[in-house]
Scaffold this motif. Structure first.
Motif, PDB file in Angstrom:
ATOM      1  N   MET A   1     -19.167   3.286  91.414  1.00 36.30           N
ATOM      2  CA  MET A   1     -18.669   1.946  91.356  1.00 36.30           C
ATOM      3  C   MET A   1     -17.831   1.807  90.093  1.00 36.30           C
ATOM      4  O   MET A   1     -18.196   2.307  89.044  1.00 36.30           O
ATOM      5  N   LYS A   2     -16.707   1.131  90.197  1.00 35.30           N
ATOM      6  CA  LYS A   2     -15.863   0.845  89.041  1.00 35.30           C
ATOM      7  C   LYS A   2     -16.036  -0.617  88.677  1.00 35.30           C
ATOM      8  O   LYS A   2     -16.012  -1.480  89.547  1.00 35.30           O
ATOM      9  N   ILE A   3     -16.234  -0.884  87.379  1.00 35.68           N
ATOM     10  CA  ILE A   3     -16.282  -2.272  86.926  1.00 35.68           C
ATOM     11  C   ILE A   3     -15.377  -2.424  85.717  1.00 35.68           C
ATOM     12  O   ILE A   3     -15.050  -1.451  85.032  1.00 35.68           O
ATOM     13  N   THR A   4     -14.952  -3.640  85.466  1.00 32.92           N
ATOM     14  CA  THR A   4     -14.171  -3.962  84.283  1.00 32.92           C
ATOM     15  C   THR A   4     -15.087  -4.702  83.321  1.00 32.92           C
ATOM     16  O   THR A   4     -15.706  -5.691  83.686  1.00 32.92           O
ATOM     17  N   THR A   5     -15.191  -4.204  82.106  1.00 32.36           N
ATOM     18  CA  THR A   5     -16.072  -4.827  81.124  1.00 32.36           C
ATOM     19  C   THR A   5     -15.465  -6.133  80.638  1.00 32.36           C
ATOM     20  O   THR A   5     -14.295  -6.432  80.891  1.00 32.36           O
ATOM     21  N   ILE A   6     -16.245  -6.902  79.896  1.00 33.07           N
ATOM     22  CA  ILE A   6     -15.778  -8.171  79.362  1.00 33.07           C
ATOM     23  C   ILE A   6     -14.606  -7.969  78.393  1.00 33.07           C
ATOM     24  O   ILE A   6     -13.791  -8.858  78.197  1.00 33.07           O
ATOM     25  N   LEU A   7     -14.502  -6.765  77.816  1.00 26.80           N
ATOM     26  CA  LEU A   7     -13.397  -6.453  76.917  1.00 26.80           C
ATOM     27  C   LEU A   7     -12.163  -5.934  77.663  1.00 26.80           C
ATOM     28  O   LEU A   7     -11.153  -5.623  77.052  1.00 26.80           O
ATOM     29  N   GLY A   8     -12.268  -5.830  78.995  1.00 26.29           N
ATOM     30  CA  GLY A   8     -11.142  -5.393  79.810  1.00 26.29           C
ATOM     31  C   GLY A   8     -11.080  -3.903  80.061  1.00 26.29           C
ATOM     32  O   GLY A   8     -10.128  -3.419  80.675  1.00 26.29           O
ATOM     33  N   ASN A   9     -12.073  -3.147  79.607  1.00 27.38           N
ATOM     34  CA  ASN A   9     -12.093  -1.703  79.853  1.00 27.38           C
ATOM     35  C   ASN A   9     -12.603  -1.413  81.252  1.00 27.38           C
ATOM     36  O   ASN A   9     -13.593  -1.984  81.674  1.00 27.38           O
ATOM     37  N   LYS A  10     -11.927  -0.510  81.960  1.00 25.97           N
ATOM     38  CA  LYS A  10     -12.379  -0.112  83.288  1.00 25.97           C
ATOM     39  C   LYS A  10     -13.303   1.100  83.126  1.00 25.97           C
ATOM     40  O   LYS A  10     -12.936   2.069  82.474  1.00 25.97           O
ATOM     41  N   ARG A  99     -21.660 -10.960  89.887  1.00 30.26           N
ATOM     42  CA  ARG A  99     -22.964 -11.552  90.166  1.00 30.26           C
ATOM     43  C   ARG A  99     -23.932 -10.397  90.271  1.00 30.26           C
ATOM     44  O   ARG A  99     -23.738  -9.496  91.080  1.00 30.26           O
ATOM     45  N   ILE A 100     -24.942 -10.409  89.432  1.00 29.23           N
ATOM     46  CA  ILE A 100     -25.859  -9.288  89.346  1.00 29.23           C
ATOM     47  C   ILE A 100     -27.252  -9.744  89.740  1.00 29.23           C
ATOM     48  O   ILE A 100     -27.730 -10.771  89.283  1.00 29.23           O
ATOM     49  N   ILE A 101     -27.883  -8.955  90.602  1.00 34.76           N
ATOM     50  CA  ILE A 101     -29.253  -9.227  91.033  1.00 34.76           C
ATOM     51  C   ILE A 101     -30.049  -7.944  90.828  1.00 34.76           C
ATOM     52  O   ILE A 101     -29.598  -6.848  91.177  1.00 34.76           O
ATOM     53  N   TYR A 102     -31.235  -8.065  90.249  1.00 29.30           N
ATOM     54  CA  TYR A 102     -32.114  -6.918  90.057  1.00 29.30           C
ATOM     55  C   TYR A 102     -33.325  -7.126  90.954  1.00 29.30           C
ATOM     56  O   TYR A 102     -34.159  -7.988  90.705  1.00 29.30           O
ATOM     57  N   VAL A 103     -33.393  -6.357  92.038  1.00 30.72           N
ATOM     58  CA  VAL A 103     -34.467  -6.536  93.013  1.00 30.72           C
ATOM     59  C   VAL A 103     -34.878  -5.175  93.561  1.00 30.72           C
ATOM     60  O   VAL A 103     -34.043  -4.282  93.730  1.00 30.72           O
ATOM     61  N   HIS A 104     -36.169  -4.991  93.786  1.00 27.02           N
ATOM     62  CA  HIS A 104     -36.718  -3.728  94.299  1.00 27.02           C
ATOM     63  C   HIS A 104     -36.302  -2.546  93.430  1.00 27.02           C
ATOM     64  O   HIS A 104     -35.959  -1.477  93.932  1.00 27.02           O
ATOM     65  N   ASP A 105     -36.309  -2.764  92.110  1.00 23.77           N
ATOM     66  CA  ASP A 105     -35.989  -1.733  91.125  1.00 23.77           C
ATOM     67  C   ASP A 105     -34.565  -1.191  91.220  1.00 23.77           C
ATOM     68  O   ASP A 105     -34.283  -0.075  90.776  1.00 23.77           O
ATOM     69  N   HIS A 106     -33.648  -1.959  91.784  1.00 25.08           N
ATOM     70  CA  HIS A 106     -32.242  -1.579  91.852  1.00 25.08           C
ATOM     71  C   HIS A 106     -31.369  -2.753  91.438  1.00 25.08           C
ATOM     72  O   HIS A 106     -31.700  -3.904  91.723  1.00 25.08           O
ATOM     73  N   ILE A 107     -30.277  -2.432  90.777  1.00 25.69           N
ATOM     74  CA  ILE A 107     -29.293  -3.438  90.411  1.00 25.69           C
ATOM     75  C   ILE A 107     -28.269  -3.536  91.535  1.00 25.69           C
ATOM     76  O   ILE A 107     -27.745  -2.520  91.990  1.00 25.69           O
ATOM     77  N   GLN A 108     -27.988  -4.747  91.970  1.00 22.99           N
ATOM     78  CA  GLN A 108     -26.947  -4.987  92.967  1.00 22.99           C
ATOM     79  C   GLN A 108     -25.857  -5.806  92.291  1.00 22.99           C
ATOM     80  O   GLN A 108     -26.141  -6.838  91.676  1.00 22.99           O
ATOM     81  N   VAL A 109     -24.617  -5.331  92.368  1.00 28.15           N
ATOM     82  CA  VAL A 109     -23.500  -6.009  91.743  1.00 28.15           C
ATOM     83  C   VAL A 109     -22.544  -6.490  92.815  1.00 28.15           C
ATOM     84  O   VAL A 109     -22.144  -5.722  93.689  1.00 28.15           O
ATOM     85  N   LYS A 110     -22.195  -7.759  92.747  1.00 28.68           N
ATOM     86  CA  LYS A 110     -21.194  -8.324  93.646  1.00 28.68           C
ATOM     87  C   LYS A 110     -20.108  -8.941  92.771  1.00 28.68           C
ATOM     88  O   LYS A 110     -20.409  -9.571  91.759  1.00 28.68           O
ATOM     89  N   PHE A 111     -18.872  -8.756  93.173  1.00 27.68           N
ATOM     90  CA  PHE A 111     -17.759  -9.267  92.376  1.00 27.68           C
ATOM     91  C   PHE A 111     -17.268 -10.582  92.938  1.00 27.68           C
ATOM     92  O   PHE A 111     -17.172 -10.753  94.149  1.00 27.68           O
ATOM     93  N   ASN A 112     -16.956 -11.527  92.037  1.00 21.35           N
ATOM     94  CA  ASN A 112     -16.440 -12.854  92.455  1.00 21.35           C
ATOM     95  C   ASN A 112     -15.017 -12.728  92.951  1.00 21.35           C
ATOM     96  O   ASN A 112     -14.278 -11.906  92.559  1.00 21.35           O
TER      97      ASN A 112
END
Length: 112
Positions: A1-10, A99-112
């Motif tokens: 998964m690719k994410i962009t940090t709050i500082l703009g780094n990919k 939007r981050i949810i931590y459930v069943h010992d896994h992190i799920q990330v959804k992008f707005n």
């Protein structure tokens, strides 16, 4: 998964980094000790996604695994200290554009 940090780094986030079991196995290799890890936002002072890894018996924090730049021993790898740590929960956490949810010992990330 690719994410962009709050500082703009990919950054690339490998799938294993989203699993508590996998992160705890990696931390055990690094620290030579069985630790418990919880995900959240680490404030140093900028916010970073990370796993906080500690001994469940005495509560001592041994390390953090930062999504952006990997394993860091605590406190020696934090020159300016840590302002705080906000753990994720099974409720939705809005972080930057995710939007981050931590459930069943896994992190799920959804992008707005």
């Amino acid at each position: 998964m690719k994410i962009t940090t709050i500082l703009g780094n990919k950054i690339d986030v490998p799938d294993w980094l989203l699993s508590k079991k996998s992160v705890e196995a990696e931390i055990e290799k690094q620290c030579k000790k069985k630790l418990v890890c919880i995900p959240g936002v680490l404030l140093i002072p900028q916010p970073l996604l990370a796993w906080k890894c500690f001994d469940p018996v005495d509560g001592k924090v041994y390390a953090y695994w930062l999504f952006s730049n990997g394993f860091r021993r605590y406190p020696e790898d934090f020159e300016y200290g840590i302002s705080g740590f906000i753990p994720f929960s099974s409720r939705r956490t809005d972080y930057f554009k995710m939007r981050i949810i931590y459930v069943h010992d896994h992190i799920q990330v959804k992008f707005n």
